[in-house]
Design an enzyme around this catalytic site. Structure first.
Site, mmCIF file in Angstrom:
data_model
loop_
_atom_site.group_PDB
_atom_site.id
_atom_site.type_symbol
_atom_site.label_atom_id
_atom_site.label_comp_id
_atom_site.label_asym_id
_atom_site.label_seq_id
_atom_site.Cartn_x
_atom_site.Cartn_y
_atom_site.Cartn_z
ATOM 1 N N ARG A 35 -18.340 -14.126 -8.589
ATOM 2 C CA ARG A 35 -16.929 -14.077 -8.944
ATOM 3 C C ARG A 35 -16.259 -12.970 -8.143
ATOM 4 O O ARG A 35 -16.877 -11.957 -7.829
ATOM 5 C CB ARG A 35 -16.754 -13.804 -10.440
ATOM 6 N N ARG A 39 -8.731 -7.724 -10.251
ATOM 7 C CA ARG A 39 -7.444 -8.240 -9.787
ATOM 8 C C ARG A 39 -6.361 -7.940 -10.806
ATOM 9 O O ARG A 39 -6.630 -7.503 -11.921
ATOM 10 C CB ARG A 39 -7.523 -9.757 -9.574
ATOM 11 N N ASP A 254 -14.633 -17.234 -12.114
ATOM 12 C CA ASP A 254 -15.439 -17.269 -13.335
ATOM 13 C C ASP A 254 -15.703 -18.704 -13.776
ATOM 14 O O ASP A 254 -16.805 -19.036 -14.231
ATOM 15 C CB ASP A 254 -14.763 -16.466 -14.453
#
Length: 391
Positions: A35, A39, A254
């Site tokens: 992943r 962010r 994810d």
């Protein structure tokens, strides 16, 4: 001196007659699926005090830092950052003594054409049908009923008109990013609220790829990526194959990790944290056969967790790994995504056809009667003489 000499001679003969030492087990190929890193939120909810102006890099972007990757800035940047750490320049690769970095290509495709790393894959009518069935499952309906008041509270506080088990992850994601970056949260966001939001967000991942008909969902979703991974493992184990790659990395999301792990039936029920990584290692064993080991790294401070494919050992022979994962590999994704017509659909179509035919006949009969009435010549009418003057 004779005795030691005889002993050495005997030892030499023994070594000469002994079978050769078995070749050590060797790592031949590695696949990484990770992943992206930290962010900003993907978006804000309507009443969020922290709108996009609060994030200098904008929504959905990595902070601090600017292989096959999805076509998102955060996954592309994560790929470049990981590559910079894995392959620092050495010797002739140093084009600038002050820059400890070398350019490495990252391959991607436009988001609209992504069919490998972005999940759920769409359009897939059969998958959408399975999701409708999942919404009517006892587990989904009970979860909705148990959290109805909480979901209504979240809707009122955020200004989102309809908050459901499927959409509540957006709220948690935004609040989690704001909390991580030390932004003050609204008063209604207590620790208990965050805990419940997290639990519902995790349930939302299971809704996407499990709860109901997990294996068929896997064939339409995570099985697509697993099919490519299996292909790469098989090529790496084939001595005559032209593939000589040692490492293949996928920079994704994810949902990508959850889709893959749900397909493999090794999902731990929790969202994959930033930079978490699912690892496939292909080994050539002492007997020249191949085996696959899987690991999941979701904590920086410890070694990756071993993952065991159900029905196999953690060190799983490649032939067994392929056989056990066969049921979740789509043979024709486009065909399997089509919605099969069942008996009820056929009965409905027949009923509609019969009703349409009867209605058509009634219209024809009515038009016939009207036509005959209009085509008859006008008859004589009796005119009353009432009101006329009498002589």
């Amino acid at each position: 001196m004779a005795a030691p000499l005889a002993l050495l001679l005997l030892l030499g003969i023994s070594l000469a007659l002994a079978p050769p030492l078995a070749q050590a087990r060797s790592l031949r190929f590695v696949t990484l699926l990770y992943r992206h890193g930290d962010r900003s939120p993907v978006k804000a909810y309507p009443r969020d005090p922290h709108q996009e102006s609060a994030w200098p890099q904008g929504f959905g972007q990595l902070t601090q830092i600017f292989v096959r990757s999805t076509d998102y800035d955060r996954t592309l940047m994560s790929a470049e950052t990981n590559l910079a750490g894995l392959y620092p320049p050495q010797g002739q690769q140093m084009f600038n003594p002050n820059v400890s970095w070398q350019p490495i290509p990252v391959h991607t495709v436009p988001d609209s054409g992504e069919r490998l790393l972005k999940f759920p894959l769409s359009p897939c009518p059969r998958y959408e049908q399975l999701q409708k069935e999942t919404r009517h499952s006892a587990e989904y309906m009970n979860k909705t009923r148990q959290n109805l008041e909480f979901l209504e509270m979240v809707a009122n506080q955020t200004g989102i008109q309809d908050v459901s088990l499927e959409s509540v992850w957006n709220v948690y994601d935004t609040l989690f990013c704001e909390q991580t970056h030390k932004l003050p949260l609204p008063q209604w966001v207590t620790p208990d609220v965050m805990t419940q939001l997290k639990q519902l967000k995790d349930f939302g991942f299971e809704f996407l790829f499990g709860i109901h008909q997990r294996v068929e969902k896997a064939r339409l979703q995570g099985g697509v990526l697993l099919a490519q991974i299996r292909k790469n493992l098989t090529l790496a184990a084939n001595a005559s194959s032209p593939q000589r790659l040692k490492l293949l990395a996928y920079s994704a999301h994810d949902t990508t990790l959850v889709a893959l792990q749900m397909a493999l039936n090794v999902y731990n029920g929790r969202q994959a944290p930033y930079a978490s990584c699912h690892i496939f290692e292909l080994y050539q064993d002492n007997d020249s056969n191949f085996s696959v080991e899987m690991f999941f790294r979701n904590e920086s401070g410890r070694e990756p967790f071993p993952l065991t494919l159900p029905g196999c050992a953690q060190r799983c022979p490649l032939v067994d790994f392929l056989q056990l994962t066969d049921p979740i590999i789509p043979q024709d994704w486009e065909r399997e995504c089509q919605v099969a017509r069942d008996g009820q659909d056929t009965e409905l179509i027949v009923a509609l056809a019969v009703c349409g035919s009867i209605l058509f006949l009634l219209i024809i009969l009515l038009l016939t009667v009207l036509f005959r009435i209009q085509s008859q010549p006008p008859g004589y009418r009796h005119v009353s003489n009432e009101g006329e003057e009498q002589p």
